[in-house]
Design a protein around this motif. Structure first.
Motif, PDB file in Angstrom:
ATOM      1  N   PRO A 164       0.809  -1.222   0.000  1.00 47.84           N
ATOM      2  CA  PRO A 164       0.000   0.000   0.000  1.00 47.84           C
ATOM      3  C   PRO A 164       0.844   1.274   0.000  1.00 47.84           C
ATOM      4  CG  PRO A 164      -0.910  -1.589   1.533  1.00 47.84           C
ATOM      5  CD  PRO A 164       0.424  -2.130   1.105  1.00 47.84           C
ATOM      6  N   ARG A 165       1.912   1.295   0.777  1.00 51.34           N
ATOM      7  CA  ARG A 165       2.762   2.485   0.811  1.00 51.34           C
ATOM      8  C   ARG A 165       3.357   2.761  -0.573  1.00 51.34           C
ATOM      9  NH1 ARG A 165       5.551   5.548   4.500  1.00 51.34           N
ATOM     10  NH2 ARG A 165       4.653   4.312   6.182  1.00 51.34           N
ATOM     11  N   ALA A 166       3.844   1.725  -1.210  1.00 46.10           N
ATOM     12  CA  ALA A 166       4.484   1.904  -2.513  1.00 46.10           C
ATOM     13  C   ALA A 166       3.495   2.311  -3.592  1.00 46.10           C
ATOM     14  CB  ALA A 166       5.197   0.622  -2.916  1.00 46.10           C
ATOM     15  N   LEU A 167       2.261   1.805  -3.492  1.00 43.84           N
ATOM     16  CA  LEU A 167       1.260   2.087  -4.524  1.00 43.84           C
ATOM     17  C   LEU A 167       0.407   3.301  -4.208  1.00 43.84           C
ATOM     18  CD1 LEU A 167       0.082  -1.542  -5.434  1.00 43.84           C
ATOM     19  CD2 LEU A 167       1.963  -0.193  -6.385  1.00 43.84           C
ATOM     20  N   GLY A 168       0.635   3.918  -3.042  1.00 39.99           N
ATOM     21  CA  GLY A 168      -0.085   5.140  -2.689  1.00 39.99           C
ATOM     22  C   GLY A 168      -1.530   4.932  -2.318  1.00 39.99           C
ATOM     23  N   VAL A 169      -1.835   3.809  -1.659  1.00 42.77           N
ATOM     24  CA  VAL A 169      -3.201   3.527  -1.211  1.00 42.77           C
ATOM     25  C   VAL A 169      -3.170   3.157   0.265  1.00 42.77           C
ATOM     26  CG1 VAL A 169      -3.977   2.780  -3.493  1.00 42.77           C
ATOM     27  CG2 VAL A 169      -3.035   1.098  -1.898  1.00 42.77           C
ATOM     28  N   ALA A 170      -4.338   3.196   0.914  1.00 38.09           N
ATOM     29  CA  ALA A 170      -4.393   2.831   2.335  1.00 38.09           C
ATOM     30  C   ALA A 170      -4.263   1.333   2.527  1.00 38.09           C
ATOM     31  CB  ALA A 170      -5.704   3.339   2.951  1.00 38.09           C
ATOM     32  N   PHE A 171      -4.838   0.572   1.614  1.00 35.58           N
ATOM     33  CA  PHE A 171      -4.800  -0.882   1.686  1.00 35.58           C
ATOM     34  C   PHE A 171      -5.116  -1.454   0.317  1.00 35.58           C
ATOM     35  CE2 PHE A 171      -8.974   0.594   3.136  1.00 35.58           C
ATOM     36  CZ  PHE A 171      -9.813  -0.008   2.211  1.00 35.58           C
ATOM     37  N   VAL A 172      -4.763  -2.712   0.124  1.00 33.56           N
ATOM     38  CA  VAL A 172      -5.103  -3.408  -1.120  1.00 33.56           C
ATOM     39  C   VAL A 172      -6.511  -3.955  -0.994  1.00 33.56           C
ATOM     40  CG1 VAL A 172      -4.537  -5.345  -2.633  1.00 33.56           C
ATOM     41  CG2 VAL A 172      -2.698  -4.006  -1.571  1.00 33.56           C
ATOM     42  N   ASP A 173      -7.336  -3.700  -1.975  1.00 35.44           N
ATOM     43  CA  ASP A 173      -8.713  -4.186  -1.946  1.00 35.44           C
ATOM     44  C   ASP A 173      -8.742  -5.678  -2.240  1.00 35.44           C
ATOM     45  OD1 ASP A 173     -11.517  -4.777  -3.062  1.00 35.44           O
ATOM     46  OD2 ASP A 173     -11.712  -2.718  -2.330  1.00 35.44           O
ATOM     47  N   GLY A 195      15.935 -11.423  -2.571  1.00 41.49           N
ATOM     48  CA  GLY A 195      16.888 -12.376  -3.127  1.00 41.49           C
ATOM     49  C   GLY A 195      16.932 -13.692  -2.395  1.00 41.49           C
ATOM     50  N   LYS A 196      17.945 -14.484  -2.699  1.00 44.07           N
ATOM     51  CA  LYS A 196      18.088 -15.845  -2.197  1.00 44.07           C
ATOM     52  C   LYS A 196      18.117 -15.877  -0.664  1.00 44.07           C
ATOM     53  CE  LYS A 196      21.253 -19.826  -2.338  1.00 44.07           C
ATOM     54  NZ  LYS A 196      21.615 -19.830  -0.904  1.00 44.07           N
ATOM     55  N   GLY A 197      17.271 -16.757  -0.109  1.00 46.19           N
ATOM     56  CA  GLY A 197      17.250 -16.979   1.324  1.00 46.19           C
ATOM     57  C   GLY A 197      16.491 -15.941   2.119  1.00 46.19           C
ATOM     58  N   ASP A 198      15.863 -14.971   1.454  1.00 43.12           N
ATOM     59  CA  ASP A 198      15.153 -13.923   2.190  1.00 43.12           C
ATOM     60  C   ASP A 198      13.874 -14.457   2.828  1.00 43.12           C
ATOM     61  OD1 ASP A 198      16.983 -11.946   1.741  1.00 43.12           O
ATOM     62  OD2 ASP A 198      15.907 -11.049   0.047  1.00 43.12           O
ATOM     63  N   LEU A 199      13.549 -13.878   3.979  1.00 43.58           N
ATOM     64  CA  LEU A 199      12.277 -14.110   4.657  1.00 43.58           C
ATOM     65  C   LEU A 199      11.398 -12.922   4.290  1.00 43.58           C
ATOM     66  CD1 LEU A 199      13.772 -15.098   8.143  1.00 43.58           C
ATOM     67  CD2 LEU A 199      13.485 -16.524   6.107  1.00 43.58           C
ATOM     68  N   LEU A 200      10.549 -13.114   3.306  1.00 40.14           N
ATOM     69  CA  LEU A 200       9.794 -12.024   2.701  1.00 40.14           C
ATOM     70  C   LEU A 200       8.474 -11.798   3.421  1.00 40.14           C
ATOM     71  CD1 LEU A 200       9.278  -9.917   0.511  1.00 40.14           C
ATOM     72  CD2 LEU A 200       8.396 -11.770  -0.938  1.00 40.14           C
ATOM     73  N   MET A 201       8.282 -10.586   3.924  1.00 41.97           N
ATOM     74  CA  MET A 201       7.033 -10.188   4.562  1.00 41.97           C
ATOM     75  C   MET A 201       6.297  -9.228   3.614  1.00 41.97           C
ATOM     76  SD  MET A 201       7.372 -11.762   7.528  1.00 41.97           S
ATOM     77  CE  MET A 201       8.367 -13.037   6.704  1.00 41.97           C
ATOM     78  N   VAL A 202       5.050  -9.540   3.277  1.00 43.57           N
ATOM     79  CA  VAL A 202       4.275  -8.722   2.352  1.00 43.57           C
ATOM     80  C   VAL A 202       3.097  -8.110   3.105  1.00 43.57           C
ATOM     81  CG1 VAL A 202       2.936  -8.659   0.226  1.00 43.57           C
ATOM     82  CG2 VAL A 202       4.956 -10.136   0.387  1.00 43.57           C
ATOM     83  N   ARG A 203       3.128  -6.791   3.238  1.00 41.10           N
ATOM     84  CA  ARG A 203       2.020  -6.074   3.887  1.00 41.10           C
ATOM     85  C   ARG A 203       1.026  -5.627   2.824  1.00 41.10           C
ATOM     86  NH1 ARG A 203       0.832  -0.587   4.639  1.00 41.10           N
ATOM     87  NH2 ARG A 203      -0.740  -0.306   6.283  1.00 41.10           N
ATOM     88  N   LEU A 204      -0.251  -6.033   3.015  1.00 41.24           N
ATOM     89  CA  LEU A 204      -1.329  -5.621   2.117  1.00 41.24           C
ATOM     90  C   LEU A 204      -2.320  -4.684   2.797  1.00 41.24           C
ATOM     91  CD1 LEU A 204      -2.064  -9.018   0.295  1.00 41.24           C
ATOM     92  CD2 LEU A 204      -0.526  -7.155  -0.408  1.00 41.24           C
ATOM     93  N   GLY A 205      -2.128  -4.421   4.088  1.00 43.35           N
ATOM     94  CA  GLY A 205      -2.992  -3.478   4.792  1.00 43.35           C
ATOM     95  C   GLY A 205      -4.272  -4.071   5.342  1.00 43.35           C
ATOM     96  N   ARG A 206      -4.243  -5.348   5.667  1.00 47.04           N
ATOM     97  CA  ARG A 206      -5.434  -6.012   6.205  1.00 47.04           C
ATOM     98  C   ARG A 206      -6.016  -5.274   7.417  1.00 47.04           C
ATOM     99  NH1 ARG A 206      -5.343 -11.951   9.204  1.00 47.04           N
ATOM    100  NH2 ARG A 206      -7.489 -11.954   9.971  1.00 47.04           N
ATOM    101  N   ASP A 207      -5.159  -4.870   8.352  1.00 47.57           N
ATOM    102  CA  ASP A 207      -5.652  -4.284   9.593  1.00 47.57           C
ATOM    103  C   ASP A 207      -6.183  -2.874   9.388  1.00 47.57           C
ATOM    104  OD1 ASP A 207      -4.935  -6.341  11.793  1.00 47.57           O
ATOM    105  OD2 ASP A 207      -3.156  -6.229  10.537  1.00 47.57           O
ATOM    106  N   VAL A 208      -5.588  -2.126   8.467  1.00 47.51           N
ATOM    107  CA  VAL A 208      -6.118  -0.807   8.134  1.00 47.51           C
ATOM    108  C   VAL A 208      -7.484  -0.956   7.496  1.00 47.51           C
ATOM    109  CG1 VAL A 208      -5.749   1.258   6.724  1.00 47.51           C
ATOM    110  CG2 VAL A 208      -3.812   0.164   7.876  1.00 47.51           C
ATOM    111  N   ARG A 209      -7.616  -1.924   6.613  1.00 43.18           N
ATOM    112  CA  ARG A 209      -8.913  -2.155   5.981  1.00 43.18           C
ATOM    113  C   ARG A 209      -9.955  -2.606   7.000  1.00 43.18           C
ATOM    114  NH1 ARG A 209     -12.416  -5.727   3.821  1.00 43.18           N
ATOM    115  NH2 ARG A 209     -13.448  -5.020   1.900  1.00 43.18           N
ATOM    116  N   ARG A 210      -9.554  -3.469   7.925  1.00 46.04           N
ATOM    117  CA  ARG A 210     -10.480  -3.974   8.922  1.00 46.04           C
ATOM    118  C   ARG A 210     -11.047  -2.836   9.773  1.00 46.04           C
ATOM    119  NH1 ARG A 210     -11.296  -7.342   7.704  1.00 46.04           N
ATOM    120  NH2 ARG A 210     -10.419  -9.314   8.356  1.00 46.04           N
TER     121      ARG A 210
END
Length: 315
Positions: A164-173, A195-210
């Motif tokens: 959401p921060r990168a795309l300029g929105v409060a949350f992903v619909d 990259g290789k071996g990363d522990l990737l965390m993806v924030r979509l804004g669930r709690d803001v939407r909730r």
């Protein structure tokens, strides 16, 4: 709202999902008896690189509180009961010792508890990671691909992609599935590369939407993202939801939760579900950095299909 009768506009056919499964499958890649899956992407070099990211000495929990309150997303609330409390603190048979003790119990899979999925948690057409049959999970516990594959903990470079921060929105619909192209755009906006071996965390804004919406829908990822994760050799995927959108937009019942099925059963990709990524996003924005050391220590549950989890980001 999308459901099994109304396909999501980005939905894939069963044939396309089957082909994608074959594309990302890691069956046999690390031998026929491997149960670590994508955790094999983390070696000594990746752990050491993550340790070098600790500069400020700040820690951030990625876990929600123990979910004892029932609700639409928590039909089987966790149990927390006092065994001995301060109103009668004496221990039977031990004169003079006064204590307080308690009991906890939890069915941690679902939408309420922060947890990690073991590779035996979800099957694809009756098979789990590395081509083992679902029948290897017995009523007494799993025989293959249990959470014990991570018994020594998971330590590596954590990367937060704050979509959401990168795309300029409060949350992903939830009506839109986040694509690999959007994850790459998020990388570019935040100045980070997964990259290789990363522990990737993806924030979509669930709690803001909730906080803003009355329904219980949860945003998710396009199934094609799994091919991108496979190409980047990601070791673990975490998110503020369960990666698959809720309700599902998949119309083919053989692929009810494609991210789980492609990731867990195909890639051997451990999933961290229902994380609280809001505090992490705030610290990352404050410091202007989106990488950190991430430490996760699943409980050592023999035969377990996963574990409650409190991952810690260290800056």
């Amino acid at each position: 709202m999308n459901d099994l009768r109304h396909p999501h506009p980005q939905a894939m056919s069963g044939e396309e999902l089957t082909a994608l499964f074959e594309q990302v499958s890691n069956w046999g890649r690390w031998g026929p008896d491997d149960e670590r899956g994508a955790l094999n992407h983390i070696g000594a070099a990746e752990v050491a690189r993550a340790a070098a990211l600790v500069r400020e000495g700040r820690t951030v929990s990625l876990s929600r509180d123990f979910p004892t309150q029932p609700g639409p997303e928590n039909p089987w609330p966790a149990q927390h009961h006092m065994v001995i409390a301060g109103d009668d603190p004496c221990v039977p048979g031990v004169d003079g010792l006064e204590v307080s003790t308690d009991y906890i119990g939890i069915a941690f899979h679902g939408m309420a508890s922060s947890h990690i999925d073991a590779l035996c948690h979800v099957f694809a057409q009756g098979r789990m990671y590395n081509d083992h049959p679902a029948t290897e999970v017995k009523s007494t516990g799993a025989r293959r691909n249990t959470i014990m594959a991570a018994r020594d903990g998971i330590v590596g470079r954590g990367v937060l992609l704050d979509v959401p921060r990168a795309l300029g929105v409060a949350f992903v619909d939830p009506e839109h599935l986040t694509t690999a192209a959007e994850l790459q755009a998020t990388e570019a906006a935040l100045g980070v590369t997964v990259g290789k071996g990363d522990l990737l965390m993806v924030r979509l804004g669930r709690d803001v939407r909730r906080a803003a919406m009355a329904d219980q829908a949860v945003p998710g990822l396009d199934p094609r993202v799994v091919a991108w994760l496979h190409e980047r050799q990601v070791a673990v995927l975490g998110g503020d939801g369960v990666h698959d959108p809720i309700p599902s937009g998949v119309v083919h019942r053989d692929w009810a939760m494609p991210i789980h099925m492609l990731g867990l059963a195909g890639m051997g990709l451990h999933l961290m579900d229902n994380l609280d990524l809001e505090p992490l996003a705030e610290v990352c924005a404050e410091l202007g950095r989106w990488t950190f050391q991430l430490v996760a220590a699943p409980l050592r549950i023999a035969g377990g299909t996963g574990s409650p989890l409190n991952p810690i980001a260290i800056f």
